[in-house]
Design a protein around this motif. Structure first.
Motif, PDB file in Angstrom:
ATOM      1  N   ALA A  54       0.836  -1.209   0.000  1.00  0.00           N
ATOM      2  CA  ALA A  54       0.000   0.000   0.000  1.00  0.00           C
ATOM      3  C   ALA A  54       0.866   1.252   0.000  1.00  0.00           C
ATOM      4  N   TRP A  55       1.974   1.188   0.687  1.00  0.00           N
ATOM      5  CA  TRP A  55       2.878   2.333   0.728  1.00  0.00           C
ATOM      6  C   TRP A  55       3.661   2.474  -0.581  1.00  0.00           C
ATOM      7  N   ALA A  56       4.115   1.346  -1.158  1.00  0.00           N
ATOM      8  CA  ALA A  56       5.051   1.406  -2.275  1.00  0.00           C
ATOM      9  C   ALA A  56       4.430   1.276  -3.653  1.00  0.00           C
ATOM     10  N   LYS A  57       3.205   0.746  -3.782  1.00  0.00           N
ATOM     11  CA  LYS A  57       2.689   0.450  -5.118  1.00  0.00           C
ATOM     12  C   LYS A  57       2.513   1.686  -5.985  1.00  0.00           C
ATOM     13  N   ALA A  58       2.123   2.805  -5.390  1.00  0.00           N
ATOM     14  CA  ALA A  58       1.955   4.016  -6.185  1.00  0.00           C
ATOM     15  C   ALA A  58       3.302   4.638  -6.528  1.00  0.00           C
ATOM     16  N   ARG A  59       4.314   4.321  -5.765  1.00  0.00           N
ATOM     17  CA  ARG A  59       5.627   4.924  -5.981  1.00  0.00           C
ATOM     18  C   ARG A  59       6.474   4.147  -6.974  1.00  0.00           C
ATOM     19  N   ALA A  60       6.460   2.812  -6.885  1.00  0.00           N
ATOM     20  CA  ALA A  60       7.359   2.030  -7.733  1.00  0.00           C
ATOM     21  C   ALA A  60       6.832   0.614  -7.971  1.00  0.00           C
ATOM     22  N   PRO A  61       5.719   0.466  -8.694  1.00  0.00           N
ATOM     23  CA  PRO A  61       5.199  -0.883  -8.901  1.00  0.00           C
ATOM     24  C   PRO A  61       6.143  -1.774  -9.706  1.00  0.00           C
ATOM     25  N   ARG A  62       6.869  -1.193 -10.644  1.00  0.00           N
ATOM     26  CA  ARG A  62       7.793  -2.014 -11.442  1.00  0.00           C
ATOM     27  C   ARG A  62       8.983  -2.487 -10.610  1.00  0.00           C
ATOM     28  N   LEU A  63       9.408  -1.668  -9.669  1.00  0.00           N
ATOM     29  CA  LEU A  63      10.481  -2.092  -8.775  1.00  0.00           C
ATOM     30  C   LEU A  63      10.010  -3.257  -7.907  1.00  0.00           C
ATOM     31  N   LEU A  64       8.764  -3.201  -7.462  1.00  0.00           N
ATOM     32  CA  LEU A  64       8.208  -4.320  -6.688  1.00  0.00           C
ATOM     33  C   LEU A  64       8.124  -5.585  -7.525  1.00  0.00           C
ATOM     34  N   VAL A  65       7.773  -5.436  -8.804  1.00  0.00           N
ATOM     35  CA  VAL A  65       7.664  -6.601  -9.684  1.00  0.00           C
ATOM     36  C   VAL A  65       9.006  -7.304  -9.805  1.00  0.00           C
ATOM     37  N   LEU A  66      10.102  -6.570  -9.800  1.00  0.00           N
ATOM     38  CA  LEU A  66      11.430  -7.180  -9.887  1.00  0.00           C
ATOM     39  C   LEU A  66      12.001  -7.540  -8.513  1.00  0.00           C
ATOM     40  N   GLY A  67      11.785  -6.680  -7.536  1.00  0.00           N
ATOM     41  CA  GLY A  67      12.379  -6.899  -6.219  1.00  0.00           C
ATOM     42  C   GLY A  67      11.756  -8.037  -5.443  1.00  0.00           C
ATOM     43  N   THR A  68      10.451  -8.215  -5.579  1.00  0.00           N
ATOM     44  CA  THR A  68       9.775  -9.257  -4.811  1.00  0.00           C
ATOM     45  C   THR A  68      10.211 -10.659  -5.216  1.00  0.00           C
ATOM     46  N   PRO A  69      10.272 -10.998  -6.519  1.00  0.00           N
ATOM     47  CA  PRO A  69      10.770 -12.338  -6.861  1.00  0.00           C
ATOM     48  C   PRO A  69      12.241 -12.534  -6.480  1.00  0.00           C
ATOM     49  N   ALA A  70      13.028 -11.467  -6.547  1.00  0.00           N
ATOM     50  CA  ALA A  70      14.434 -11.583  -6.137  1.00  0.00           C
ATOM     51  C   ALA A  70      14.522 -11.889  -4.640  1.00  0.00           C
ATOM     52  N   PHE A  71      13.711 -11.216  -3.844  1.00  0.00           N
ATOM     53  CA  PHE A  71      13.662 -11.470  -2.404  1.00  0.00           C
ATOM     54  C   PHE A  71      13.209 -12.901  -2.118  1.00  0.00           C
TER      55      PHE A  71
END
Length: 194
Positions: A54-71
């Motif tokens: 909720a905090w990050a999706k509006a700021r950087a959804p594409r970063l989440l798409v890459l960072g989450t699978p890496a994590f």
């Protein structure tokens, strides 16, 4: 693709670890307590993913798409190497966190890049496909709980997540998509009236 991999990871972990924790003994914790701890960690991961997303999706959804699978890949690999009760619980937390973050980033990406006229059907199709992927991951987890110990299963999952992440990274981000008439498609643009 990243969200599908995270959903499969979550489905795999829930069923695999639930059956494994009932069969294998992690002294001094009983199987029922271990199963309760697994549910608590998965719930905490889902809540943490929702709050962070909720905090990050509006700021950087594409970063989440890459960072989450890496994590998720890193956590699965570490948990495979150090497998035990605490590693299983950490994997359950990471799986639930990844599923929540993946869903929220996917929703944000669809909101930003898909035209309003097809947005609701896009949500419906992607959610249906991701539920099917979750079930397939769960079935794989159920099957592996019969034949593989925790180290082997989590190492296999880490390898599959790494392959999905590599495929995602190898996609050319600057590649232009074309419509059926050969013209370039602009994300979020409304189709021309004919």
């Amino acid at each position: 693709m990243a969200n599908a991999a995270l959903r499969a990871f979550s489905g795999f972990l829930i069923l695999y670890l639930a059956f494994l924790l009932r069969q294998e003994r992690f002294a001094p914790v009983s199987g029922d307590i271990a199963l309760g701890m697994l549910a608590a960690c998965a719930g905490a991961g889902g809540l943490a993913g929702t709050a962070l997303g909720a905090w990050a999706k509006a700021r950087a959804p594409r970063l989440l798409v890459l960072g989450t699978p890496a994590f998720a890949t890193a956590v699965a690999a570490v948990c495979a190497a150090l497998f035990g009760l605490w590693a299983a619980l950490a994997a359950a937390f990471a799986g639930a966190l990844g599923q929540s973050l993946g869903k929220l980033s996917m929703d944000a990406t669809v909101q930003q890049e898909i035209g309003e006229d097809v947005r609701s059907s896009t949500f419906a199709v992607t959610e249906t496909l991701h539920q099917l992927v979750w079930v397939l991951g769960g079935l794989l987890g159920l099957g592996m709980s019969i034949v593989a110990d925790g180290r082997v299963a989590l190492a296999a999952v880490a390898g599959a997540l790494a392959a999905a992440l590599a495929a995602l990274l190898l996609r050319r981000p600057g590649r232009r998509r074309t419509r059926s008439d050969g013209r370039a498609r602009v994300p979020g643009a409304r189709p021309e009236a004919t």
